[in-house]
Design a protein around this motif. Structure first.
Motif, PDB file in Angstrom:
ATOM      1  N   ARG A   1     103.304  -7.034  91.486  1.00 47.01           N
ATOM      2  CA  ARG A   1     103.729  -5.799  92.322  1.00 47.01           C
ATOM      3  C   ARG A   1     105.096  -5.556  92.445  1.00 47.01           C
ATOM      4  NH1 ARG A   1     104.092  -3.672  97.375  1.00 47.01           N
ATOM      5  NH2 ARG A   1     102.963  -5.550  98.420  1.00 47.01           N
ATOM      6  N   PHE A   2     105.783  -6.555  93.272  1.00 45.99           N
ATOM      7  CA  PHE A   2     106.996  -6.589  93.380  1.00 45.99           C
ATOM      8  C   PHE A   2     107.903  -6.435  92.269  1.00 45.99           C
ATOM      9  CE2 PHE A   2     107.350  -9.124  97.765  1.00 45.99           C
ATOM     10  CZ  PHE A   2     106.626  -7.974  98.408  1.00 45.99           C
ATOM     11  N   LYS A   3     107.571  -7.110  90.978  1.00 43.45           N
ATOM     12  CA  LYS A   3     108.226  -6.767  89.784  1.00 43.45           C
ATOM     13  C   LYS A   3     108.278  -5.304  89.642  1.00 43.45           C
ATOM     14  CE  LYS A   3     107.812 -10.070  86.827  1.00 43.45           C
ATOM     15  NZ  LYS A   3     107.206 -11.113  85.854  1.00 43.45           N
ATOM     16  N   GLU A   4     107.071  -4.818  89.477  1.00 39.36           N
ATOM     17  CA  GLU A   4     106.803  -3.364  89.071  1.00 39.36           C
ATOM     18  C   GLU A   4     107.452  -2.437  89.954  1.00 39.36           C
ATOM     19  OE1 GLU A   4     103.188  -0.250  87.794  1.00 39.36           O
ATOM     20  OE2 GLU A   4     102.715  -2.395  88.211  1.00 39.36           O
ATOM     21  N   GLN A   5     107.079  -2.543  91.267  1.00 40.25           N
ATOM     22  CA  GLN A   5     107.538  -1.494  92.505  1.00 40.25           C
ATOM     23  C   GLN A   5     108.889  -1.736  92.622  1.00 40.25           C
ATOM     24  OE1 GLN A   5     104.935  -1.718  95.797  1.00 40.25           O
ATOM     25  NE2 GLN A   5     106.338  -0.408  97.205  1.00 40.25           N
ATOM     26  N   TYR A   6     109.405  -2.850  92.840  1.00 37.14           N
ATOM     27  CA  TYR A   6     111.127  -2.906  93.148  1.00 37.14           C
ATOM     28  C   TYR A   6     112.095  -3.377  91.940  1.00 37.14           C
ATOM     29  CZ  TYR A   6     108.487  -3.001  97.778  1.00 37.14           C
ATOM     30  OH  TYR A   6     108.004  -2.411  98.769  1.00 37.14           O
ATOM     31  N   SER A   7     111.317  -3.348  90.765  1.00 36.50           N
ATOM     32  CA  SER A   7     112.219  -3.917  89.551  1.00 36.50           C
ATOM     33  C   SER A   7     112.901  -5.170  89.888  1.00 36.50           C
ATOM     34  CB  SER A   7     113.308  -2.745  89.367  1.00 36.50           C
ATOM     35  OG  SER A   7     112.582  -1.462  89.105  1.00 36.50           O
ATOM     36  N   LEU A   8     112.401  -6.279  90.646  1.00 38.96           N
ATOM     37  CA  LEU A   8     112.978  -7.487  90.793  1.00 38.96           C
ATOM     38  C   LEU A   8     112.658  -8.318  89.417  1.00 38.96           C
ATOM     39  CD1 LEU A   8     111.755  -8.466  94.344  1.00 38.96           C
ATOM     40  CD2 LEU A   8     113.950  -7.194  93.659  1.00 38.96           C
ATOM     41  N   ASN A   9     113.497  -9.353  89.226  1.00 32.85           N
ATOM     42  CA  ASN A   9     113.281 -10.235  88.241  1.00 32.85           C
ATOM     43  C   ASN A   9     112.247 -11.329  88.656  1.00 32.85           C
ATOM     44  OD1 ASN A   9     114.577 -12.377  89.789  1.00 32.85           O
ATOM     45  ND2 ASN A   9     116.541 -11.490  89.134  1.00 32.85           N
ATOM     46  N   ASP A  10     111.736 -11.998  87.672  1.00 28.97           N
ATOM     47  CA  ASP A  10     110.687 -13.083  87.943  1.00 28.97           C
ATOM     48  C   ASP A  10     111.060 -13.962  89.013  1.00 28.97           C
ATOM     49  OD1 ASP A  10     107.797 -13.982  86.644  1.00 28.97           O
ATOM     50  OD2 ASP A  10     109.106 -15.779  86.924  1.00 28.97           O
ATOM     51  N   TYR A  11     112.488 -14.489  89.200  1.00 30.34           N
ATOM     52  CA  TYR A  11     112.532 -15.393  90.334  1.00 30.34           C
ATOM     53  C   TYR A  11     112.472 -14.826  91.567  1.00 30.34           C
ATOM     54  CZ  TYR A  11     115.227 -18.811  93.159  1.00 30.34           C
ATOM     55  OH  TYR A  11     115.496 -19.567  94.077  1.00 30.34           O
ATOM     56  N   ASP A  12     113.183 -13.682  91.721  1.00 37.60           N
ATOM     57  CA  ASP A  12     113.226 -12.790  93.073  1.00 37.60           C
ATOM     58  C   ASP A  12     111.735 -12.536  93.448  1.00 37.60           C
ATOM     59  OD1 ASP A  12     115.900 -13.225  93.216  1.00 37.60           O
ATOM     60  OD2 ASP A  12     116.407 -11.227  92.399  1.00 37.60           O
ATOM     61  N   ALA A  13     111.000 -12.027  92.614  1.00 42.08           N
ATOM     62  CA  ALA A  13     109.602 -11.899  93.089  1.00 42.08           C
ATOM     63  C   ALA A  13     108.753 -12.719  93.629  1.00 42.08           C
ATOM     64  CB  ALA A  13     109.102 -10.924  91.822  1.00 42.08           C
TER      65      ALA A  13
ATOM     66  N   LYS B   1     116.726   0.614 101.468  1.00 42.99           N
ATOM     67  CA  LYS B   1     116.433   1.439 100.090  1.00 42.99           C
ATOM     68  C   LYS B   1     116.783   0.353  98.733  1.00 42.99           C
ATOM     69  CE  LYS B   1     115.621   5.086 102.557  1.00 42.99           C
ATOM     70  NZ  LYS B   1     114.075   5.248 102.796  1.00 42.99           N
ATOM     71  N   ASP B   2     117.911  -0.081  99.082  1.00 39.53           N
ATOM     72  CA  ASP B   2     118.453  -1.015  97.741  1.00 39.53           C
ATOM     73  C   ASP B   2     117.484  -2.379  97.683  1.00 39.53           C
ATOM     74  OD1 ASP B   2     119.788  -2.517  96.062  1.00 39.53           O
ATOM     75  OD2 ASP B   2     121.640  -1.424  96.310  1.00 39.53           O
ATOM     76  N   ALA B   3     116.555  -2.512  96.884  1.00 43.85           N
ATOM     77  CA  ALA B   3     115.563  -3.672  96.778  1.00 43.85           C
ATOM     78  C   ALA B   3     116.465  -4.972  96.374  1.00 43.85           C
ATOM     79  CB  ALA B   3     114.434  -3.361  96.054  1.00 43.85           C
ATOM     80  N   LYS B   4     117.214  -4.696  95.426  1.00 48.37           N
ATOM     81  CA  LYS B   4     117.892  -5.925  94.726  1.00 48.37           C
ATOM     82  C   LYS B   4     118.905  -6.573  95.877  1.00 48.37           C
ATOM     83  CE  LYS B   4     119.618  -9.259  92.142  1.00 48.37           C
ATOM     84  NZ  LYS B   4     118.650 -10.447  91.965  1.00 48.37           N
TER      85      LYS B   4
END
Length: 297
Positions: free
Chosen positions: A119-131, A152-155
């Motif tokens: 969900r974090f990867k899809e919802q927040y556009s995080l890469n695999d490591y961060d998620a 607001k800024d997830a990254k």
């Protein structure tokens, strides 16, 4: 285990390669260490392989293993299930679970780490490591989502949580639950970093003030400590003009250099005096853009 009373029972059965059917099982009892358990497994596998390869058959039995001699002996045979004294407990009624109950139980389960990572990867556009790093622990994941909700800024939120925030927790041996900073406060700081109100260096000073409890409001800390970045291009251009005028040799060296990588590195020589002239409040990105433009004129 601490009292020396830990015991293992090991059950071994072999099957031919490619077969789905296991052979006759043996049980080795009363192993009292992981080392003996490993030795007993190897010993029994080799024993059964030797018997089967010689055309013999494995007897269903209970065996004892001597770790000092690396040998085992038969303790008793068990031919049928009755030998194991299996019997139904009269006090336990049969339990029938229907699909509706299973679905209800599944719906009541909390979000599991793998699901949260996806969900974090899809919802927040995080890469695999961060998620993966942010989803493994429920409290850290909740802190991240609270930060994003306010920042607001997830990254950028992910970077600060994995960087400054986690480093401080580790240094003080605190858990997320013990953090003196809330996700909302860190989110407010992320907003001010993203909109260039405060520089990265200034943001660390704000974080420190939040962590120590010096103040609870990000904007108030920025104002009280004079950390607001100067983003007025007119004022910044004036500072750049003054610094360039005071460094004619460096300007000439830059303009005579054809290597793009070296020119980029030489820009750093101008940034120090510029930050000093702006008392650390000049916007580095704007300074860099103005420098490149003026040095190219």
């Amino acid at each position: 285990m601490s009292q020396g009373s830990m015991r293992f029972d090991v059950n071994i059965s072999l099957k031919p390669k490619g077969s789905d059917e296991l052979g006759t099982r043996t049980e080795t009892k009363n192993l009292n260490s992981f080392r003996f358990m490993e030795q007993a497994i190897h010993h029994e596998v080799e024993r059964q392989m030797d018997i089967l390869e010689d055309g013999g058959r494995i007897v269903q039995e209970t065996r004892l293993y001597n770790g000092d001699r690396d040998e085992s002996r038969s303790m008793r045979t068990k031919e049928e299930a009755n030998d194991y004294r299996y019997f139904p407990c009269p006090d336990l009624l049969p339990v029938e679970i229907d699909d509706a109950f299973i679905e209800e139980a599944r719906a009541s389960l909390p979000e599991l780490p793998d699901e949260r990572k996806a969900r974090f990867k899809e919802q927040y556009s995080l890469n695999d490591y961060d998620a993966g790093a942010l989803s493994g622990e429920a409290k850290l994941a909740a802190f991240f989502e609270e930060t994003v909700q306010h920042g607001k800024d997830a990254k950028l939120a992910a970077n600060w949580i994995q960087g400054e925030f986690s480093a401080r927790l580790n240094a003080e041996e605190k858990s997320v639950a013990d953090s003196p900073i809330s996700g909302a406060q860190l989110g407010a700081l992320v907003v001010r970093i993203a909109d260039n109100t405060v520089s990265s260096a200034g943001a660390k000073k704000v974080f420190e003030a939040l962590w120590t409890g010096e103040h609870t409001e990000v904007d108030a800390i920025i104002d009280e400590k004079g950390l607001k970045q100067v983003s007025d291009t007119g004022a910044l251009e004036s500072m750049v003009d003054e610094v360039l005028a005071s460094m004619p040799e460096q300007v000439e060296q830059y303009q005579n250099e054809d290597n793009p990588k070296k020119r980029k590195k030489m820009l750093g020589g101008f940034m120090g005096p510029l930050m000093k002239a702006s008392k650390g409040q000049g916007n580095p990105k704007l300074f860099n853009e103005i420098l490149v433009r003026k040095l190219g004129e």
